[in-house]
Write an enzyme that holds these catalytic residues in place. Structure first.
Site, PDB file in Angstrom:
ATOM      1  CD  GLU A  49      -2.804   1.199   2.302  1.00 12.90           C
ATOM      2  OE1 GLU A  49      -3.919   1.727   2.530  1.00 12.90           O
ATOM      3  OE2 GLU A  49      -2.560   0.714   3.385  1.00 12.90           O
ATOM      4  CE  LYS A 120      -7.886   1.427   3.131  1.00  8.93           C
ATOM      5  NZ  LYS A 120      -6.575   2.259   3.754  1.00  8.93           N
ATOM      6  CB  CYS A 161      -4.940  -1.303   4.303  1.00 11.58           C
ATOM      7  SG  CYS A 161      -4.348  -0.919   6.062  1.00 11.58           S
TER       8      CYS A 161
END
Length: 282
Positions: A49, A120, A161
């Site tokens: 990331e 995301k 994440c």
């Protein structure tokens, strides 16, 4: 690895140390991609990331690029083509519609084409007393789309994440036939020791699939200190391979036949009480 096997695929996870120099960060990634190809001959390479910039809300707009026309995208496209590999390009800040900024994972095929991008979905807005406060929503917009790719007949879901904390998302990937979920991620020194391995093993166990995470290497001088420990977890929820906190390449042979073995031996998918509950995509 038996190259004739369609069930076995070699992965290389690149745990990279970053800096505030975008060009140097991308150059380091390209160098490590080349090194991984020479040493391990992977079919698929994953990056961390925010591998091309510091992780911090004040940096996202400054480092943001268009996809696929930006510098980082063009370099990853060329690397995938040159080395004839799939690249899950970690994440970069993406300059989107109406000047919106997204934390976006790009995926490149061996022909150099952009085959998918995942924005995301769940923004990292937390405030842990005595630990860490971070608000991605100060700068970033959330993505709204699930993202799957197909590599040699194997369906792989993409998350980023904080997405790993939402079991419904992983369940929907499982419902969609995924055998693996890849999460470029940057847990920190508060959440990492507590939840990093736990969440990966939980998602793998819940959904009987492989879970792969790729973190930045730990830099204790950075404003945001990443935990590291990039990892591959198998469908039995066993840690197959793991890095420590330093910059390194982790290679793993993924035997996808294990997915079906586990699902047959512990058939929770067919045993769910769908007359009482369900997880459905809207």
């Amino acid at each position: 690895m038996n190259k004739a096997s369609k069930t076995v695929m070699r992965l290389a996870l690149l745990q990279l140390k970053g800096s505030k120099d975008k060009t140097a960060n991308v150059s380091n990634a390209l160098s490590k991609i080349e090194e991984a190809v020479k040493e391990h001959e992977p079919r698929l390479i994953t990056l961390p990331e925010c591998f091309n910039c510091p992780y911090g809300t004040k940096y996202f707009r400054e480092y943001a690029e268009c996809i696929p026309g930006g510098y980082t995208s063009q370099q990853l496209s060329k690397a995938a083509l040159d080395h004839q590999v799939y690249i899950v390009g970690g994440t970069i800040p993406e300059l989107g519609e109406n000047e919106s900024i997204y934390n976006t994972c790009t995926v490149w095929g061996p022909n150099g084409d952009l085959i998918a991008k995942h924005r995301k979905m769940h923004l990292f807005d937390i405030d842990v007393k005595g630990g860490i406060r971070f608000k991605e929503s100060e700068t970033l917009s959330a993505g709204n789309d699930f993202t799957t790719i197909n590599v040699d007949g194997h369906k792989i879901g993409i998350g980023i994440c904080y997405d790993i904390r939402f079991e419904e998302m992983a369940r929907l990937y499982r419902n969609d036939g995924c055998e693996m979920i890849i999460y470029p991620a940057a847990f920190n020194m508060t959440t990492g020791p507590l939840h990093w391995e736990l969440l990966q093993r939980a998602r793998a166990n819940d959904n009987q699939l492989f879970v792969v995470t790729t973190s930045p290497a730990r830099d204790t001088t950075a404003e945001y200190v990443a935990y590291g420990h990039s990892m591959v977890v198998d469908p039995w929820a066993k840690v197959l391979k793991a890095a420590d906190e330093s910059e390194q390449i982790v290679a793993a042979d993924i035997d996808f036949s294990l997915v079906e073995q586990v699902r047959q031996q512990i058939p929770v998918f067919s045993q769910r009480r769908l007359d009482l509950y369900s997880t459905e995509k809207k």
